[in-house]
Design a protein around this motif. Structure first.
Motif, PDB file in Angstrom:
ATOM      1  N   PHE A  20       0.729  -1.251   0.091  1.00  0.00           N
ATOM      2  CA  PHE A  20       0.122   0.030   0.055  1.00  0.00           C
ATOM      3  C   PHE A  20       0.731   1.081  -0.079  1.00  0.00           C
ATOM      4  N   TYR A  24       1.518   2.065   9.071  1.00  0.00           N
ATOM      5  CA  TYR A  24       0.476   1.491   9.587  1.00  0.00           C
ATOM      6  C   TYR A  24       0.271   2.859  10.740  1.00  0.00           C
ATOM      7  N   HIS A  25       0.980   3.425  11.155  1.00  0.00           N
ATOM      8  CA  HIS A  25       0.637   4.336  12.329  1.00  0.00           C
ATOM      9  C   HIS A  25       1.353   5.743  11.728  1.00  0.00           C
ATOM     10  N   GLU A  57     -12.918  -3.907  15.233  1.00  0.00           N
ATOM     11  CA  GLU A  57     -11.560  -3.208  14.801  1.00  0.00           C
ATOM     12  C   GLU A  57     -11.456  -3.554  13.202  1.00  0.00           C
ATOM     13  N   GLY A  59      -8.841  -3.594  10.712  1.00  0.00           N
ATOM     14  CA  GLY A  59      -7.511  -3.460  10.414  1.00  0.00           C
ATOM     15  C   GLY A  59      -6.874  -4.101  11.684  1.00  0.00           C
ATOM     16  N   LEU A  60      -6.526  -5.241  11.843  1.00  0.00           N
ATOM     17  CA  LEU A  60      -5.977  -5.572  13.116  1.00  0.00           C
ATOM     18  C   LEU A  60      -4.387  -5.470  13.342  1.00  0.00           C
ATOM     19  N   GLY A  63      -1.854  -5.284  15.927  1.00  0.00           N
ATOM     20  CA  GLY A  63      -2.552  -5.720  17.159  1.00  0.00           C
ATOM     21  C   GLY A  63      -2.266  -4.583  18.489  1.00  0.00           C
ATOM     22  N   ILE A 138     -10.558 -11.401   6.650  1.00  0.00           N
ATOM     23  CA  ILE A 138     -11.589 -11.161   5.677  1.00  0.00           C
ATOM     24  C   ILE A 138     -11.582  -9.710   5.567  1.00  0.00           C
ATOM     25  N   LEU A 140     -13.072  -5.997   4.868  1.00  0.00           N
ATOM     26  CA  LEU A 140     -14.489  -5.402   5.380  1.00  0.00           C
ATOM     27  C   LEU A 140     -15.393  -5.556   4.243  1.00  0.00           C
ATOM     28  N   ASP A 155      -9.597   1.503  11.368  1.00  0.00           N
ATOM     29  CA  ASP A 155      -8.170   1.964  11.097  1.00  0.00           C
ATOM     30  C   ASP A 155      -7.541   1.170   9.852  1.00  0.00           C
ATOM     31  N   ALA A 156      -8.487   1.667   8.881  1.00  0.00           N
ATOM     32  CA  ALA A 156      -8.102   0.994   7.580  1.00  0.00           C
ATOM     33  C   ALA A 156      -6.696   2.068   6.946  1.00  0.00           C
TER      34      ALA A 156
HETATM   35  C1  LIG Z   1      -3.186   1.633   8.946  1.00  0.00           C
HETATM   36  S1  LIG Z   1      -3.154  -0.187   9.227  1.00  0.00           S
HETATM   37  C2  LIG Z   1      -3.477  -0.290  10.955  1.00  0.00           C
HETATM   38  C3  LIG Z   1      -3.474  -1.490  11.580  1.00  0.00           C
HETATM   39  C4  LIG Z   1      -3.791  -1.949  12.984  1.00  0.00           C
HETATM   40  N1  LIG Z   1      -5.042  -1.108  13.532  1.00  0.00           N
HETATM   41  C5  LIG Z   1      -2.556  -1.340  13.824  1.00  0.00           C
HETATM   42  O1  LIG Z   1      -2.573  -0.569  14.768  1.00  0.00           O
HETATM   43  O2  LIG Z   1      -1.382  -1.915  13.455  1.00  0.00           O
HETATM   44  C6  LIG Z   1      -4.650  -0.855   8.096  1.00  0.00           C
HETATM   45  C7  LIG Z   1      -4.829  -2.246   8.350  1.00  0.00           C
HETATM   46  O3  LIG Z   1      -5.913  -2.624   7.649  1.00  0.00           O
HETATM   47  C8  LIG Z   1      -5.592  -3.676   6.745  1.00  0.00           C
HETATM   48  N2  LIG Z   1      -6.640  -3.738   5.724  1.00  0.00           N
HETATM   49  C9  LIG Z   1      -6.181  -3.153   4.560  1.00  0.00           C
HETATM   50  N3  LIG Z   1      -7.380  -3.278   3.650  1.00  0.00           N
HETATM   51  C10 LIG Z   1      -8.396  -3.972   4.194  1.00  0.00           C
HETATM   52  C11 LIG Z   1      -9.752  -4.705   4.003  1.00  0.00           C
HETATM   53  N4  LIG Z   1     -10.103  -4.354   2.823  1.00  0.00           N
HETATM   54  N5  LIG Z   1     -10.298  -5.240   5.131  1.00  0.00           N
HETATM   55  C12 LIG Z   1      -9.763  -5.109   6.308  1.00  0.00           C
HETATM   56  N6  LIG Z   1      -8.541  -4.895   6.728  1.00  0.00           N
HETATM   57  C13 LIG Z   1      -7.866  -4.145   5.651  1.00  0.00           C
HETATM   58  C14 LIG Z   1      -4.111  -3.783   6.477  1.00  0.00           C
HETATM   59  O4  LIG Z   1      -3.614  -4.885   6.090  1.00  0.00           O
HETATM   60  C15 LIG Z   1      -3.663  -3.138   7.710  1.00  0.00           C
HETATM   61  O5  LIG Z   1      -3.222  -4.097   8.621  1.00  0.00           O
END
Ligand SMILES: C[S@@+](CC[C@H](N)C(=O)[O-])C[C@H]1O[C@@H](n2cnc3c(N)ncnc32)[C@H](O)[C@@H]1O
Length: 222
Positions: A20, A24-25, A57, A59-60, A63, A138, A140, A155-156
């Motif tokens: 992408f 992530y943060h 949540e 986007g895990l 973690g 999966i 979203l 948190d996408a």
């Molecule tokens: C900005 S990061 C934040 C991750 C997490 N909350 C953290 O604190 O590390 C976005 C996360 O969303 C996931 N992601 C991206 N597209 C997604 C989708 N369509 N559905 C679910 N998760 C998705 C990514 O793989 C990534 O782990």
């Protein structure tokens, strides 16, 4: 490798996604951002209103939000169910090197972070006392559930990177799965995102942002 560890300004790790081309943060502080946006503006608000508390949540990732939530004193006396969606899980070499246990929580945080990543997908497991975790591998866009949520950690990746995840249709879908009075928090404060949340029927608040960011967004279901 698709994912690289990076140090953010508060000394805590974040991850860079090659897929992408985004972190992530916030690079101004990963733990600082997580605490400010998801824990203080989200968890502390919702844990004062709801027990049991059901969290989703999007986007895990690392973690980190799950770890901070599980270890937060505000949930000590309440029952939490935490559903985490993740379409592109972190590689074991990345998640096993995250320095969060060294930056807060000490020896208690390490086994919890390990469990967050080693627990099986698609199964409800106890993460710590009174805190159930369900990880779902999966997107979203493909997620369906009969579960209702009080709190959504949105948190996408950013709207610039994943515009399809910040539309009024996506937010309306989330709203249908939320309880009245439920709350969605996100780091994003883009005008278009706030308008899409409003279109989906949320009451939208702009709150002060984490370090070096002016604002964040909290959206409440009427
Ligand atoms: C900005 S990061 C934040 C991750 C997490 N909350 C953290 O604190 O590390 C976005 C996360 O969303 C996931 N992601 C991206 N597209 C997604 C989708 N369509 N559905 C679910 N998760 C998705 C990514 O793989 C990534 O782990």
């Amino acid at each position: 490798v698709e994912q690289d560890l990076k140090l953010s300004a508060d000394g805590s790790h974040t991850v860079y996604s090659r897929q992408f081309d985004e972190h992530y943060h916030s690079l101004h502080g990963a733990v600082s951002e997580s605490r400010h946006v998801f824990i203080q503006a989200g968890l502390h608000y919702a844990s004062a209103l709801f027990n049991p508390l059901s969290i989703l949540e999007v986007g895990l990732g690392t973690g980190l939000n799950c770890l901070l939530s599980c270890m937060d004193p505000s949930v000590a006396a309440i029952a939490v169910h935490y559903t985490a969606l993740e379409a592109y899980p972190l590689e074991p070499s990345v998640y096993s090197s995250l320095n969060y246990p060294d930056t807060f929580g000490g020896k208690d945080a390490k086994p919890v972070l390990n469990r967050i990543h080693s627990l099986p997908w698609e199964e409800e497991s106890s993460l710590c006392e009174g805190f159930t975790l369900l990880k779902q591998r999966i997107k979203l866009e493909e997620y369906t559930t009969t579960r209702q949520f009080h709190l959504v950690y949105y948190d996408a990746f950013s709207p610039g990177t994943q515009p399809e995840l910040w539309t009024s249709e996506v937010f309306a879908g989330l709203r249908r799965r939320m309880y009245p009075g439920g709350v969605l928090v996100t780091y994003c404060s883009k005008g278009e995102v706030k308008r899409n949340l409003k279109k989906a029927g949320f009451r939208v608040e702009a709150l002060p942002g984490p370090p070096r960011k002016r604002e964040m967004t909290r959206a409440i279901c009427p």
